[in-house]
Scaffold this active site. Structure first.
Site, PDB file in Angstrom:
ATOM      1  N   ILE A   1      10.930   6.893  45.538  1.00 49.47           N
ATOM      2  CA  ILE A   1      10.128   5.750  45.274  1.00 49.47           C
ATOM      3  C   ILE A   1      10.520   4.499  45.701  1.00 49.47           C
ATOM      4  CG2 ILE A   1      10.407   5.502  42.898  1.00 49.47           C
ATOM      5  CD1 ILE A   1       7.066   5.937  42.446  1.00 49.47           C
ATOM      6  N   CYS A   2       9.745   3.642  46.305  1.00 49.14           N
ATOM      7  CA  CYS A   2       9.957   2.144  46.345  1.00 49.14           C
ATOM      8  C   CYS A   2       8.697   1.257  45.931  1.00 49.14           C
ATOM      9  CB  CYS A   2      10.413   1.674  47.626  1.00 49.14           C
ATOM     10  SG  CYS A   2       8.938   1.882  49.035  1.00 49.14           S
ATOM     11  N   ARG A   3       8.389   0.325  46.556  1.00 45.92           N
ATOM     12  CA  ARG A   3       7.243  -0.474  45.730  1.00 45.92           C
ATOM     13  C   ARG A   3       5.930   0.000  46.417  1.00 45.92           C
ATOM     14  NH1 ARG A   3       4.208  -5.126  47.720  1.00 45.92           N
ATOM     15  NH2 ARG A   3       3.425  -6.350  45.865  1.00 45.92           N
TER      16      ARG A   3
ATOM     17  N   MET B   1       5.455   2.416  43.697  1.00 49.56           N
ATOM     18  CA  MET B   1       5.419   2.049  42.267  1.00 49.56           C
ATOM     19  C   MET B   1       4.152   1.475  42.066  1.00 49.56           C
ATOM     20  SD  MET B   1       7.759   3.213  40.148  1.00 49.56           S
ATOM     21  CE  MET B   1       7.256   1.996  38.910  1.00 49.56           C
TER      22      MET B   1
END
Length: 109
Positions: free
Chosen positions: A60-62, A88
């Site tokens: 996961i990232c932004r 996120m």
């Protein structure tokens, strides 16, 4: 690239957060392993030690771009990895908890 929706994640799924340090400090998913994408190659061993041997790594990232790159790299290394679609931002919008290292309520930067 294999992806998974935030809504399909279970509480005990292994989550790898590849956002940078300032993003992590603002808020993250509790229990996630944090290895920034800028340090990923150098710190790859931390992932192999922490990840479940027979489980999937949810990256996961932004918003999903950086995590897609890392997930693709992991798949090429023979690791069962998937990108968390929307990252996120979707996690937070779905009402999933976002916390700081101190356990306080956080936010997605």
């Amino acid at each position: 690239m294999p992806t998974v929706e935030v809504a399909d994640l279970k509480d005990d799924d292994f989550l790898l957060d590849v956002r940078e340090n300032d993003e992590w400090r603002a808020g993250h998913a509790a229990g996630a392993l944090h290895i920034p994408i800028s340090e990923f190659v150098a710190r790859y061993g931390e992932l192999t030690e922490a990840a479940p041997q027979d489980g999937r790594v949810h990256v996961i990232c932004r918003s999903g771009g950086r995590s897609a790159q890392v997930a693709m790299y992991l798949v090429q290394q023979g690791i069962d990895a998937v990108n968390v679609d929307g990252g996120m931002q979707v996690w937070e919008a779905a009402g999933r908890p976002v916390v700081t290292d101190e356990g306080q309520s956080g936010f997605v930067l």
